[in-house]
Design a protein around this motif. Structure first.
Motif, PDB file in Angstrom:
ATOM      1  N   LEU A  36      -7.101  -2.847  -0.987  1.00 22.90           N
ATOM      2  CA  LEU A  36      -6.045  -2.549  -1.963  1.00 22.90           C
ATOM      3  C   LEU A  36      -4.668  -2.631  -1.338  1.00 22.90           C
ATOM      4  N   ILE A  37      -4.536  -2.167  -0.114  1.00 22.48           N
ATOM      5  CA  ILE A  37      -3.245  -2.256   0.577  1.00 22.48           C
ATOM      6  C   ILE A  37      -2.867  -3.723   0.801  1.00 22.48           C
ATOM      7  N   LEU A  38      -3.828  -4.527   1.243  1.00 20.56           N
ATOM      8  CA  LEU A  38      -3.552  -5.951   1.444  1.00 20.56           C
ATOM      9  C   LEU A  38      -3.165  -6.648   0.148  1.00 20.56           C
ATOM     10  N   ILE A  42       0.378  -8.553  -0.539  1.00 18.85           N
ATOM     11  CA  ILE A  42       0.413  -9.968  -0.888  1.00 18.85           C
ATOM     12  C   ILE A  42       1.107 -10.178  -2.227  1.00 18.85           C
ATOM     13  N   ASN A  43       0.815  -9.335  -3.205  1.00 16.70           N
ATOM     14  CA  ASN A  43       1.378  -9.507  -4.549  1.00 16.70           C
ATOM     15  C   ASN A  43       2.723  -8.807  -4.723  1.00 16.70           C
ATOM     16  N   GLY A  44       3.138  -8.037  -3.737  1.00 19.39           N
ATOM     17  CA  GLY A  44       4.356  -7.235  -3.856  1.00 19.39           C
ATOM     18  C   GLY A  44       5.560  -8.050  -3.684  1.00 19.39           C
TER      19      GLY A  44
END
Length: 44
Positions: A36-38, A42-44
């Motif tokens: 979830l952090i990754l 990536i999408n942030g």
């Protein structure tokens, strides 16, 4: 009927199974949190 005495049953197999289950749950939770952090990075 046999008399039951509390604390006399051998539960070593159950304890080993529960320890293994908790190990998998802990590792699985860590993998999910890292994923979830990754995804957020990536999408942030």
């Amino acid at each position: 009927m046999a008399d039951h005495k509390h604390g006399e049953m051998d539960i070593s197999v159950q304890e080993k199974t529960f320890a293994g289950f908790m190990n998998w749950v802990t590792k699985g939770s860590i993998v999910i949190i890292v994923a979830l952090i990754l995804l957020a990075m990536i999408n942030g």
